[in-house]
Structure formats: C-alpha cells, structure tokens
Design a protein around this motif. Sequence first.
Motif, PDB file in Angstrom:
ATOM      1  N   ASN A 181       0.809  -1.222   0.000  1.00  0.00           N
ATOM      2  CA  ASN A 181       0.000   0.000   0.000  1.00  0.00           C
ATOM      3  C   ASN A 181       0.845   1.275   0.000  1.00  0.00           C
ATOM      4  N   TYR A 182       1.817   1.343   0.916  1.00  0.00           N
ATOM      5  CA  TYR A 182       2.603   2.565   1.019  1.00  0.00           C
ATOM      6  C   TYR A 182       3.570   2.720  -0.151  1.00  0.00           C
ATOM      7  N   LEU A 183       3.936   1.613  -0.762  1.00  0.00           N
ATOM      8  CA  LEU A 183       4.744   1.701  -1.980  1.00  0.00           C
ATOM      9  C   LEU A 183       3.967   2.443  -3.065  1.00  0.00           C
ATOM     10  N   VAL A 184       2.668   2.152  -3.161  1.00  0.00           N
ATOM     11  CA  VAL A 184       1.816   2.851  -4.130  1.00  0.00           C
ATOM     12  C   VAL A 184       1.773   4.345  -3.806  1.00  0.00           C
ATOM     13  N   THR A 185       1.676   4.676  -2.521  1.00  0.00           N
ATOM     14  CA  THR A 185       1.625   6.079  -2.117  1.00  0.00           C
ATOM     15  C   THR A 185       2.905   6.818  -2.495  1.00  0.00           C
ATOM     16  N   VAL A 186       4.045   6.186  -2.303  1.00  0.00           N
ATOM     17  CA  VAL A 186       5.317   6.818  -2.640  1.00  0.00           C
ATOM     18  C   VAL A 186       5.437   7.017  -4.152  1.00  0.00           C
ATOM     19  N   ILE A 187       5.036   6.005  -4.931  1.00  0.00           N
ATOM     20  CA  ILE A 187       5.086   6.146  -6.385  1.00  0.00           C
ATOM     21  C   ILE A 187       4.129   7.239  -6.852  1.00  0.00           C
ATOM     22  N   ASP A 188       2.963   7.331  -6.215  1.00  0.00           N
ATOM     23  CA  ASP A 188       2.024   8.404  -6.561  1.00  0.00           C
ATOM     24  C   ASP A 188       2.651   9.772  -6.331  1.00  0.00           C
ATOM     25  N   ALA A 189       3.381   9.930  -5.225  1.00  0.00           N
ATOM     26  CA  ALA A 189       4.053  11.203  -4.959  1.00  0.00           C
ATOM     27  C   ALA A 189       5.081  11.502  -6.051  1.00  0.00           C
ATOM     28  N   ALA A 190       5.808  10.473  -6.481  1.00  0.00           N
ATOM     29  CA  ALA A 190       6.801  10.672  -7.535  1.00  0.00           C
ATOM     30  C   ALA A 190       6.140  11.105  -8.840  1.00  0.00           C
ATOM     31  N   LEU A 191       5.033  10.456  -9.194  1.00  0.00           N
ATOM     32  CA  LEU A 191       4.344  10.792 -10.442  1.00  0.00           C
ATOM     33  C   LEU A 191       3.793  12.209 -10.399  1.00  0.00           C
ATOM     34  N   ARG A 192       3.240  12.593  -9.254  1.00  0.00           N
ATOM     35  CA  ARG A 192       2.702  13.957  -9.148  1.00  0.00           C
ATOM     36  C   ARG A 192       3.809  14.997  -9.176  1.00  0.00           C
ATOM     37  N   ALA A 193       4.976  14.655  -8.613  1.00  0.00           N
ATOM     38  CA  ALA A 193       6.101  15.591  -8.647  1.00  0.00           C
ATOM     39  C   ALA A 193       6.608  15.772 -10.072  1.00  0.00           C
ATOM     40  N   TYR A 194       6.684  14.682 -10.825  1.00  0.00           N
ATOM     41  CA  TYR A 194       7.060  14.806 -12.242  1.00  0.00           C
ATOM     42  C   TYR A 194       6.078  15.713 -12.974  1.00  0.00           C
ATOM     43  N   GLN A 195       4.783  15.534 -12.703  1.00  0.00           N
ATOM     44  CA  GLN A 195       3.780  16.346 -13.386  1.00  0.00           C
ATOM     45  C   GLN A 195       3.880  17.807 -12.971  1.00  0.00           C
ATOM     46  N   ALA A 196       4.243  18.040 -11.699  1.00  0.00           N
ATOM     47  CA  ALA A 196       4.429  19.419 -11.241  1.00  0.00           C
ATOM     48  C   ALA A 196       5.588  20.086 -11.970  1.00  0.00           C
ATOM     49  N   ALA A 197       6.511  19.262 -12.475  1.00  0.00           N
ATOM     50  CA  ALA A 197       7.647  19.790 -13.236  1.00  0.00           C
ATOM     51  C   ALA A 197       7.329  19.913 -14.714  1.00  0.00           C
ATOM     52  N   GLY A 198       6.059  19.708 -15.091  1.00  0.00           N
ATOM     53  CA  GLY A 198       5.621  19.920 -16.463  1.00  0.00           C
ATOM     54  C   GLY A 198       5.583  18.693 -17.337  1.00  0.00           C
ATOM     55  N   ILE A 199       5.784  17.512 -16.749  1.00  0.00           N
ATOM     56  CA  ILE A 199       5.798  16.276 -17.532  1.00  0.00           C
ATOM     57  C   ILE A 199       4.397  15.673 -17.530  1.00  0.00           C
ATOM     58  N   PRO A 200       3.815  15.346 -18.690  1.00  0.00           N
ATOM     59  CA  PRO A 200       2.471  14.753 -18.733  1.00  0.00           C
ATOM     60  C   PRO A 200       2.419  13.430 -17.966  1.00  0.00           C
ATOM     61  N   GLU A 201       1.227  13.086 -17.490  1.00  0.00           N
ATOM     62  CA  GLU A 201       1.070  11.908 -16.638  1.00  0.00           C
ATOM     63  C   GLU A 201       1.609  10.631 -17.297  1.00  0.00           C
ATOM     64  N   ALA A 202       1.245  10.384 -18.561  1.00  0.00           N
ATOM     65  CA  ALA A 202       1.692   9.167 -19.229  1.00  0.00           C
ATOM     66  C   ALA A 202       3.208   9.100 -19.305  1.00  0.00           C
ATOM     67  N   ALA A 203       3.840  10.244 -19.626  1.00  0.00           N
ATOM     68  CA  ALA A 203       5.300  10.277 -19.697  1.00  0.00           C
ATOM     69  C   ALA A 203       5.914  10.109 -18.314  1.00  0.00           C
ATOM     70  N   ALA A 204       5.240  10.664 -17.294  1.00  0.00           N
ATOM     71  CA  ALA A 204       5.753  10.534 -15.924  1.00  0.00           C
ATOM     72  C   ALA A 204       5.837   9.070 -15.518  1.00  0.00           C
ATOM     73  N   ARG A 205       4.837   8.303 -15.896  1.00  0.00           N
ATOM     74  CA  ARG A 205       4.862   6.870 -15.568  1.00  0.00           C
ATOM     75  C   ARG A 205       6.038   6.173 -16.228  1.00  0.00           C
ATOM     76  N   GLU A 206       6.323   6.551 -17.457  1.00  0.00           N
ATOM     77  CA  GLU A 206       7.434   5.919 -18.159  1.00  0.00           C
ATOM     78  C   GLU A 206       8.784   6.346 -17.578  1.00  0.00           C
ATOM     79  N   LEU A 207       8.869   7.572 -17.074  1.00  0.00           N
ATOM     80  CA  LEU A 207      10.095   8.009 -16.416  1.00  0.00           C
ATOM     81  C   LEU A 207      10.313   7.261 -15.099  1.00  0.00           C
ATOM     82  N   ALA A 208       9.230   7.059 -14.351  1.00  0.00           N
ATOM     83  CA  ALA A 208       9.343   6.426 -13.034  1.00  0.00           C
ATOM     84  C   ALA A 208       9.508   4.915 -13.127  1.00  0.00           C
ATOM     85  N   ARG A 209       8.975   4.310 -14.195  1.00  0.00           N
ATOM     86  CA  ARG A 209       8.941   2.850 -14.275  1.00  0.00           C
ATOM     87  C   ARG A 209      10.330   2.195 -14.125  1.00  0.00           C
ATOM     88  N   PRO A 210      11.338   2.590 -14.929  1.00  0.00           N
ATOM     89  CA  PRO A 210      12.623   1.894 -14.784  1.00  0.00           C
ATOM     90  C   PRO A 210      13.285   2.144 -13.437  1.00  0.00           C
TER      91      PRO A 210
END
Length: 273
Positions: A181-210
Amino acid sequence: MAPSLNIIGAGHVGRVLGRLFAASGEFEVGAVLTRSAASAADAVAFIGAGQAVTDIAQMDRADAWMLAVPDDQIAAACARLAAAVPLAGALVFHCSGAKSSLELDAAAQAGALTASAHPIRSFADPDAVAHGFGGTWCGVEGAPGAIAMLEPALLAIGGRVAQIDASAKTVYHAAAVFASNYLVTVIDAALRAYQAAGIPEAAARELARPLATETLANVFRLGPESALSGPIARGDMATVARQQAAVATWDPGAGRLYEALAEATVGLAARRH
C-alpha cells in the motif's frame, strides 16, 4: 473421506480458498454463509461445491470452520458460532493478516483448535488468484494442533507456510502495508512531482517505471543497504534540504512525506556504513 469445512464469510479470500480446498480434496466444503442468500449462492457457484445457507442455525457440525469475515467482525462471528454449534476438537481459523488467533477465543473456550492463516497477496481478481495461487506465502499462527491440521491443507493448494509470532501479528500485517500500500503512495508522490515539473502523466509513468522496477529488483537481489542510492547514500544533505524545501512549497503533504522518508533513509544509510 476428506474432513468437512464450513465457511462463514466468502468474499474474495474466502471463496478463493474454498475453491482451492475443495478442488484439492483436502476439505469437503459444506455450508457457506455470507451476508445474503444471493452472495452465498454466488460464492458456492465460484467455489464449485457446498450449500448456500442464510443462518448459522442451518450449518451442521463440521471438522473445520473458516471465518473469512472482515477483521472487526471475527470475534463476534466466532462468538455466534460457538454459541450455536458444538466445536470440541474442530479446527476454527480465520484469514486476517491484522488480527491474531486470539480473536477466536470463544471457539477455543468451546474446545476448538484455533489458528489464523493469511495468504500474502492481493485478491482483487479472485479468479486469477485461484488459477495462480501456487507459491503464495501464507502467514500462519495458532495452537500447535490447529497448525498441524491447517499447514498440510495450505501446502496441498500450492501455498508456502511461514509461521509467525501471534504477539507481533499487527507488525506482521504492517509489513505487508509497507511493501504494497505505502509503496503505491510513494510512487504516486513521484508521479505527481514529475507532473508538477511539467511532464504529462503518461510520460511521468514511463520516467518512473525503470527507476522503480530496477530499484525493487536490486532490493531483493542485493538487500536494502546495498540497493540504496541517491543523495542521502552519498551524504549530500544539502541537496536533500533543497528538495525538502521545494517539495514542501509545492505540496505540504508531500513535503511531510519527504521529510519522514528522508529521516528513515538516513538510518538506512547508516546501516550501510
């Protein structure tokens, strides 16, 4: 002849285990009681065995009883069972990861052998879990006689058994919350931070995945201390302080999460050295 098993509560976990126990021949599923006649009938159809009932009074004596009810209902359901049916010598177990077998005290007082068995995986897709249960770890604790009856049945359906300390059951369950559960929460924070830096959601997932998948692979291959990288592992606390301030300004909740994780990571880095 296989021992009989009655089931009280047949949501995702209860119906999957019911199906597997019945198919393996370890138990002969008898009565199935859930919140309504319709859900009981649906559970019986999924299990492929048993008889749907609508009241505990309709349940005959059985060799084993599985209580797959919500955590906060275990003790009350057990008390109703102990008041309605002779339990001397029977196995009574529940499937909660958060509550210990002590929740089944009413059954133990009635002469039953009590235990808990918690399959450590997500049951969001019951049919998929039923087909791919092999190798699933099950955290088990309880009376020795109950474990002696329950462990072979879990092994027969492809489970792997880890005996745990009943007094640490809540911490044991918290481990699963951290790992899932908390792993999901941490990844969600990472994805939202990428988006706050101007990266679209789909691209943010691909950046975080590897980053996420390679890090997890390293944790389980090398251990947490060796898998740790980044500014805290390097001792670059100035960068950590700048990030903390920036994240807190962007999102105060994420800032508090970053601060708590940074403190814990400092401790992990200290273990590394």
